[in-house]
Design an enzyme around this catalytic site. Structure first.
Site, PDB file in Angstrom:
ATOM      1  N   ALA A 115     -15.309  31.359 -16.410  1.00  0.00           N
ATOM      2  CA  ALA A 115     -14.028  31.117 -17.073  1.00  0.00           C
ATOM      3  C   ALA A 115     -13.683  29.656 -16.843  1.00  0.00           C
ATOM      4  O   ALA A 115     -14.149  29.043 -15.876  1.00  0.00           O
ATOM      5  CB  ALA A 115     -12.964  32.018 -16.468  1.00  0.00           C
ATOM      6  N   GLY A 150     -17.319  34.486 -15.100  1.00  0.00           N
ATOM      7  CA  GLY A 150     -17.083  35.106 -16.405  1.00  0.00           C
ATOM      8  C   GLY A 150     -18.305  35.045 -17.307  1.00  0.00           C
ATOM      9  O   GLY A 150     -18.465  35.883 -18.203  1.00  0.00           O
ATOM     10  N   GLU A 191     -16.861  33.400  -7.654  1.00  0.00           N
ATOM     11  CA  GLU A 191     -15.400  33.347  -7.559  1.00  0.00           C
ATOM     12  C   GLU A 191     -14.911  33.226  -6.121  1.00  0.00           C
ATOM     13  O   GLU A 191     -13.877  32.636  -5.851  1.00  0.00           O
ATOM     14  CB  GLU A 191     -14.770  34.590  -8.216  1.00  0.00           C
ATOM     15  CG  GLU A 191     -14.879  34.633  -9.731  1.00  0.00           C
ATOM     16  CD  GLU A 191     -16.156  35.295 -10.239  1.00  0.00           C
ATOM     17  OE1 GLU A 191     -17.131  35.433  -9.457  1.00  0.00           O
ATOM     18  OE2 GLU A 191     -16.197  35.652 -11.434  1.00  0.00           O
ATOM     19  N   GLU A 200     -20.343  37.930 -16.310  1.00  0.00           N
ATOM     20  CA  GLU A 200     -19.623  39.129 -16.766  1.00  0.00           C
ATOM     21  C   GLU A 200     -19.777  39.306 -18.276  1.00  0.00           C
ATOM     22  O   GLU A 200     -19.948  40.429 -18.770  1.00  0.00           O
ATOM     23  CB  GLU A 200     -18.138  39.020 -16.376  1.00  0.00           C
ATOM     24  CG  GLU A 200     -17.942  39.152 -14.866  1.00  0.00           C
ATOM     25  CD  GLU A 200     -16.562  38.742 -14.389  1.00  0.00           C
ATOM     26  OE1 GLU A 200     -16.037  37.720 -14.875  1.00  0.00           O
ATOM     27  OE2 GLU A 200     -15.996  39.451 -13.546  1.00  0.00           O
TER      28      GLU A 200
HETATM   29  N1  DAK Z   1     -14.594  25.649 -15.805  1.00  0.00           N
HETATM   30  C1  DAK Z   1     -14.259  24.421 -16.282  1.00  0.00           C
HETATM   31  N2  DAK Z   1     -15.117  23.365 -16.292  1.00  0.00           N
HETATM   32  C2  DAK Z   1     -16.364  23.560 -15.794  1.00  0.00           C
HETATM   33  C3  DAK Z   1     -16.777  24.815 -15.298  1.00  0.00           C
HETATM   34  C4  DAK Z   1     -15.831  25.905 -15.323  1.00  0.00           C
HETATM   35  N3  DAK Z   1     -16.147  27.142 -14.926  1.00  0.00           N
HETATM   36  N4  DAK Z   1     -18.055  24.692 -14.865  1.00  0.00           N
HETATM   37  C5  DAK Z   1     -18.414  23.424 -15.114  1.00  0.00           C
HETATM   38  N5  DAK Z   1     -17.415  22.748 -15.674  1.00  0.00           N
HETATM   39  C6  DAK Z   1     -17.369  21.319 -16.084  1.00  0.00           C
HETATM   40  C7  DAK Z   1     -17.276  20.401 -14.876  1.00  0.00           C
HETATM   41  O1  DAK Z   1     -15.956  20.282 -14.444  1.00  0.00           O
HETATM   42  C8  DAK Z   1     -17.836  19.130 -15.468  1.00  0.00           C
HETATM   43  O2  DAK Z   1     -16.835  18.513 -16.254  1.00  0.00           O
HETATM   44  P1  DAK Z   1     -16.453  16.940 -16.056  1.00  0.00           P
HETATM   45  O3  DAK Z   1     -16.102  16.783 -14.628  1.00  0.00           O
HETATM   46  O4  DAK Z   1     -17.728  16.222 -16.436  1.00  0.00           O
HETATM   47  O5  DAK Z   1     -15.321  16.725 -17.028  1.00  0.00           O
HETATM   48  C9  DAK Z   1     -18.924  19.606 -16.408  1.00  0.00           C
HETATM   49  O6  DAK Z   1     -18.613  20.978 -16.684  1.00  0.00           O
HETATM   50  C10 DAK Z   1     -20.321  19.560 -15.792  1.00  0.00           C
HETATM   51  O7  DAK Z   1     -20.257  20.247 -14.574  1.00  0.00           O
HETATM   52  P2  DAK Z   1     -20.895  19.647 -13.218  1.00  0.00           P
HETATM   53  O8  DAK Z   1     -20.825  18.152 -13.198  1.00  0.00           O
HETATM   54  O9  DAK Z   1     -20.295  20.386 -12.089  1.00  0.00           O
HETATM   55  O10 DAK Z   1     -22.443  20.057 -13.426  1.00  0.00           O
HETATM   56  P3  DAK Z   1     -23.529  20.308 -12.276  1.00  0.00           P
HETATM   57  O11 DAK Z   1     -24.819  20.426 -13.004  1.00  0.00           O
HETATM   58  O12 DAK Z   1     -23.421  19.335 -11.167  1.00  0.00           O
HETATM   59  O13 DAK Z   1     -23.137  21.748 -11.655  1.00  0.00           O
HETATM   60  C11 DAK Z   1     -22.446  24.092 -11.795  1.00  0.00           C
HETATM   61  C12 DAK Z   1     -23.231  22.915 -12.452  1.00  0.00           C
HETATM   62  C13 DAK Z   1     -22.458  25.258 -12.778  1.00  0.00           C
HETATM   63  C14 DAK Z   1     -23.181  24.525 -10.499  1.00  0.00           C
HETATM   64  C15 DAK Z   1     -21.001  23.635 -11.432  1.00  0.00           C
HETATM   65  O14 DAK Z   1     -20.440  23.035 -12.587  1.00  0.00           O
HETATM   66  C16 DAK Z   1     -20.116  24.750 -11.007  1.00  0.00           C
HETATM   67  O15 DAK Z   1     -20.177  25.197  -9.840  1.00  0.00           O
HETATM   68  N6  DAK Z   1     -19.238  25.209 -11.925  1.00  0.00           N
HETATM   69  C17 DAK Z   1     -18.243  26.236 -11.618  1.00  0.00           C
HETATM   70  C18 DAK Z   1     -18.901  27.604 -11.579  1.00  0.00           C
HETATM   71  C19 DAK Z   1     -17.886  28.691 -11.213  1.00  0.00           C
HETATM   72  O16 DAK Z   1     -17.288  28.648 -10.134  1.00  0.00           O
HETATM   73  N7  DAK Z   1     -17.743  29.635 -12.115  1.00  0.00           N
HETATM   74  C20 DAK Z   1     -16.823  30.757 -11.890  1.00  0.00           C
HETATM   75  C21 DAK Z   1     -15.497  30.401 -12.466  1.00  0.00           C
HETATM   76  S1  DAK Z   1     -14.280  31.641 -12.139  1.00  0.00           S
HETATM   77  C22 DAK Z   1     -10.647  37.471 -15.808  1.00  0.00           C
HETATM   78  C23 DAK Z   1     -11.793  37.221 -16.493  1.00  0.00           C
HETATM   79  C24 DAK Z   1     -12.702  36.318 -16.023  1.00  0.00           C
HETATM   80  C25 DAK Z   1     -12.497  35.607 -14.898  1.00  0.00           C
HETATM   81  C26 DAK Z   1     -11.335  35.842 -14.198  1.00  0.00           C
HETATM   82  C27 DAK Z   1     -10.401  36.760 -14.653  1.00  0.00           C
HETATM   83  N8  DAK Z   1      -9.723  38.438 -16.233  1.00  0.00           N
HETATM   84  C28 DAK Z   1     -10.052  39.274 -17.413  1.00  0.00           C
HETATM   85  C29 DAK Z   1      -8.543  38.756 -15.538  1.00  0.00           C
HETATM   86  C30 DAK Z   1     -13.526  34.681 -14.481  1.00  0.00           C
HETATM   87  C31 DAK Z   1     -13.458  33.800 -13.498  1.00  0.00           C
HETATM   88  C32 DAK Z   1     -14.514  32.794 -13.342  1.00  0.00           C
HETATM   89  O17 DAK Z   1     -15.480  32.738 -14.069  1.00  0.00           O
END
Ligand code: DAK
Length: 257
Positions: free
Chosen positions: A65, A108, A131, A111
């Site tokens: 997400a 997400g 998460e 998911e």
């Molecule tokens: N959201 C927003 N931006 C993201 C992102 C994300 N999930 N993942 C990556 N980006 C953005 C980064 O901020 C960066 O943007 P800039 O800084 O260049 O503007 C760009 O994508 C490139 O990312 P990185 O520079 O970090 O790239 P790397 O290759 O170094 O790393 C990575 C890739 C995937 C390991 C890293 O980006 C990372 O850890 N990303 C976050 C992964 C994460 O934590 N995902 C889970 C998010 S929480 C719900 C439904 C769903 C959800 C909740 C509730 N309901 C129905 C109630 C879901 C929650 C989630 O998914």
């Protein structure tokens, strides 16, 4: 139809939907889900299309997400608007959805892949529910679907440590049905979609519904549902054609009726 965050094209009888937010690694914001819902509804109504392939980029199916969109959300706003509850709608469409996952499928994104009917992965795919590292827990089925896919111990390990699973391990754990070289991913997913397109569309929809009922009910209720759906196939022209074609030693010509 014009979209901002996804690309939609038809490849024979299969619609190919590509999540297209490359700068954010295909992070799933509200607009992605609104557009996905619009596209899937249009596909449901299109008799020429029998299946969907949902994919992202080579680097990310979806990195979760959109954290930036969620960052300022407080409990009241999330609860009162039932933030992203409509994500679930992906599972309500009748045509089979094949997730073709390359790169990251996190949070997400993982998911969303699990909401699809078939998941195939490229060799570089990485699945995870990170998460916990953000101080939250999966919110779109991760804690519920993952355990059904890969079992409690593996699901717990992924959800509690936030560790990613590579494609080979995901196949071994039954999270994906097969792993293919990256360059073959889309062709392979389209091939599966076009194979399904050779079948009777209403019967495919019934089969999909019956399999998905297993997720939500007891075995006894599921078996009852399956039996009813099986009997219902006998009300279709395609069931008659399929069995007649077999006895006449020819391929079936389904009319989707
Ligand atoms: N959201 C927003 N931006 C993201 C992102 C994300 N999930 N993942 C990556 N980006 C953005 C980064 O901020 C960066 O943007 P800039 O800084 O260049 O503007 C760009 O994508 C490139 O990312 P990185 O520079 O970090 O790239 P790397 O290759 O170094 O790393 C990575 C890739 C995937 C390991 C890293 O980006 C990372 O850890 N990303 C976050 C992964 C994460 O934590 N995902 C889970 C998010 S929480 C719900 C439904 C769903 C959800 C909740 C509730 N309901 C129905 C109630 C879901 C929650 C989630 O998914």
């Amino acid at each position: 139809m014009a979209y901002e965050t996804i690309l939609v094209e038809n490849r024979d009888a299969v619609a190919l939907i590509t999540i297209n937010r490359p700068k954010a690694l295909n992070a799933l914001n509200a607009l992605v889900f609104q557009e996905l819902e619009r596209a899937l509804s249009a596909i449901d109504a299109d008799e020429e299309i029998a299946a969907v392939v949902l994919t992202g980029s080579e680097k990310a199916f979806a990195a979760g997400a959109d954290i930036k969109e969620m960052a300022d959300l407080d409990f009241s706003a999330a609860y009162n608007t039932d933030y992203v509850a409509h994500w679930q709608n992906v599972t309500r469409h009748s045509k089979p959805i094949i997730a073709a996952v390359a790169g990251y499928a996190l949070g997400g994104g993982c998911e969303l892949a699990m909401m699809c009917d078939i998941v195939i992965a490229a060799e570089n795919a990485r699945f995870g529910q990170p998460e916990i590292n953000l101080g939250t827990i999966p919110g779109a089925g991760g804690s519920q679907r993952l355990i059904r896919e890969i079992g409690k111990s593996k699901a717990m390990e992924m959800i509690l440590t936030g560790r990613m699973m590579n494609a080979e391990d995901a196949e071994r754990a039954n999270l994906v049905s097969r792993v293919v070289p990256l360059e073959n991913l889309i062709d392979e997913a389209l091939r599966i979609g076009n194979e399904i397109a050779q079948k009777s569309q209403p019967i495919v929809a019934m089969a999909k519904e019956a399999v998905n009922v297993a997720y939500e009910t007891s075995l006894a209720e599921g078996l009852r549902f399956e039996r009813r759906a099986f009997y219902a196939t006998f009300a279709t022209d395609d069931r008659a054609e399929g069995m007649t074609a077999f006895t006449e030693k020819r391929s079936a010509r389904f009319s989707h009726r």
